[in-house]
Design an enzyme around this catalytic site. Structure first.
Site, PDB file in Angstrom:
ATOM      1  N   HIS A 115     -12.679  -3.030   2.785  1.00 29.05           N
ATOM      2  CA  HIS A 115     -11.233  -3.181   2.968  1.00 29.05           C
ATOM      3  C   HIS A 115     -10.777  -2.861   4.393  1.00 29.05           C
ATOM      4  CE1 HIS A 115      -6.996  -2.262   1.113  1.00 29.05           C
ATOM      5  NE2 HIS A 115      -6.906  -2.688   2.344  1.00 29.05           N
TER       6      HIS A 115
ATOM      7  N   TYR B 229      -6.364  19.191  21.678  1.00 32.84           N
ATOM      8  CA  TYR B 229      -6.632  17.921  22.356  1.00 32.84           C
ATOM      9  C   TYR B 229      -5.668  16.841  21.853  1.00 32.84           C
ATOM     10  CZ  TYR B 229      -9.341  13.671  23.482  1.00 32.84           C
ATOM     11  OH  TYR B 229      -9.754  12.452  23.938  1.00 32.84           O
TER      12      TYR B 229
ATOM     13  N   HIS C 191      -2.770   2.212   8.465  1.00 36.86           N
ATOM     14  CA  HIS C 191      -3.817   1.494   7.723  1.00 36.86           C
ATOM     15  C   HIS C 191      -4.048   0.185   8.460  1.00 36.86           C
ATOM     16  CE1 HIS C 191      -6.078  -0.622   4.736  1.00 36.86           C
ATOM     17  NE2 HIS C 191      -5.087  -1.445   4.428  1.00 36.86           N
TER      18      HIS C 191
ATOM     19  N   GLU D 140       0.818  -1.219   0.000  1.00 35.08           N
ATOM     20  CA  GLU D 140       0.000   0.000   0.000  1.00 35.08           C
ATOM     21  C   GLU D 140       0.853   1.271   0.000  1.00 35.08           C
ATOM     22  OE1 GLU D 140      -2.813  -0.475  -0.833  1.00 35.08           O
ATOM     23  OE2 GLU D 140      -3.984  -1.839   0.403  1.00 35.08           O
TER      24      GLU D 140
ATOM     25  N   HIS E 174      -6.971  -3.288   9.204  1.00 37.10           N
ATOM     26  CA  HIS E 174      -8.178  -4.048   8.884  1.00 37.10           C
ATOM     27  C   HIS E 174      -8.880  -4.392  10.198  1.00 37.10           C
ATOM     28  CE1 HIS E 174      -6.341  -5.694   4.828  1.00 37.10           C
ATOM     29  NE2 HIS E 174      -6.293  -4.383   4.927  1.00 37.10           N
TER      30      HIS E 174
ATOM     31  N   TYR F  47     -19.930  12.177  19.516  1.00 33.22           N
ATOM     32  CA  TYR F  47     -19.162  13.396  19.236  1.00 33.22           C
ATOM     33  C   TYR F  47     -17.699  13.120  18.886  1.00 33.22           C
ATOM     34  CZ  TYR F  47     -17.022  13.371  23.903  1.00 33.22           C
ATOM     35  OH  TYR F  47     -16.293  13.036  25.004  1.00 33.22           O
TER      36      TYR F  47
HETATM   37  P1  13P Z   1       1.197  -5.258   3.247  1.00 29.87           P
HETATM   38  O1  13P Z   1       1.542  -6.504   4.019  1.00 29.87           O
HETATM   39  O2  13P Z   1       1.769  -5.269   1.863  1.00 29.87           O
HETATM   40  O3  13P Z   1       1.532  -4.006   4.028  1.00 29.87           O
HETATM   41  O4  13P Z   1      -0.366  -5.214   2.950  1.00 29.87           O
HETATM   42  C1  13P Z   1      -1.349  -5.516   3.848  1.00 29.87           C
HETATM   43  C2  13P Z   1      -2.583  -4.753   3.538  1.00 29.87           C
HETATM   44  O5  13P Z   1      -3.185  -4.258   4.439  1.00 29.87           O
HETATM   45  C3  13P Z   1      -3.060  -4.576   2.180  1.00 29.87           C
HETATM   46  O6  13P Z   1      -4.182  -3.732   2.187  1.00 29.87           O
END
Ligand code: 13P
Length: 234
Positions: free
Chosen positions: A159, A212, A96, A77, A98, A117
């Site tokens: 995602h 904050y 990022h 990514e 999941h 809020y």
């Molecule tokens: P990577 O292991 O390449 O960082 O990817 C994991 C991921 O979250 C793909 O969306």
């Protein structure tokens, strides 16, 4: 290697481990990066965080195309990490993940609304949910940058989530807050339609939140916490 960069490499690993410990990510899905002058440091692809060593963190110039330095390929990514840094001066770090509830809600393809809020922690009365695009693609990167307009968090359709911060501590704090907000919203919507706070109230909270986040910028790497328990003074 500059001292600050060496520290950032160590912090990236510590925050990656913390992210999984906090329950906002699992396994090797998810990735983190931090801005350094003219470049970014980013976790390598498909590498368990507990195997990471500072030298394994990839480095990519922001104007260097897909070239990287390091022994391992950067996160798949890397493109949206780079494009967010190019579009957003306020982003010093990106997470990022999941996480379960944010990812579940991203499957509904609806923007998050002001059910609580704390949505103000992301800069406005909504957190957008983008359409789907395959991971690692320019299309996903465009959707991410557009979804983050005037915001510091976004759901990527079917995602997961992206959050930004002035630094890694603040980005991880936002990741926990976004996951918590999604969890609360998910639970509330099972019982009935939640009330939505008015835009002007969220605008006031956004103002009150200026500063904050400053506490988060100082936050040390946490020991063991559960989602929602990362607290600062308001
Ligand atoms: P990577 O292991 O390449 O960082 O990817 C994991 C991921 O979250 C793909 O969306």
């Amino acid at each position: 290697m500059a001292a600050t960069e060496a520290n950032l490499r160590r912090e990236l690993i510590a925050r990656a481990l913390e992210m999984n410990r906090l329950g906002v990510n699992q396994g090797t899905s998810g990735n983190l990066s931090a801005r350094v002058p003219g470049a970014m440091l980013i976790t390598p692809t498909a590498t368990p965080y507990d195997e990471l060593r500072p030298a394994m963190i990839a480095r990519m110039k922001l104007d260097g195309g897909d070239a990287w330095t390091g022994p391992l390929k950067p996160s798949s990514e890397w493109r949206f990490h780079r494009d967010i840094y190019l579009a957003r001066d306020d982003a010093g770090a990106i997470v990022h993940a999941h996480s379960i509830y944010a990812t579940a809600l991203s499957m509904l393809r609806e923007d998050l609304r002001a059910t609580h809020y704390m949505i103000a922690a992301f800069g406005g009365p909504t957190v957008r949910c983008t359409d789907y695009a395959p991971y690692g693609t320019p299309e996903l990167s465009s959707l991410a940058v557009e979804g983050l307009r005037d915001r510091t968090g976004v759901l990527l359709g079917s995602h997961g989530m992206i959050v930004t911060g002035a630094n890694l501590a603040q980005a991880l704090w936002r990741a926990v807050e976004l996951e918590t907000l999604c969890k609360q919203t998910w639970i509330a919507t099972r019982a009935g339609p939640p009330a939505i706070l008015p835009d002007d109230e969220i605008a006031r909270i956004v103002e009150r939140f200026r500063g904050y986040g400053a506490a988060a910028t100082e936050a040390p790497v946490a020991k063991k916490r559960t989602p929602g328990s990362v607290r600062q003074k308001k």
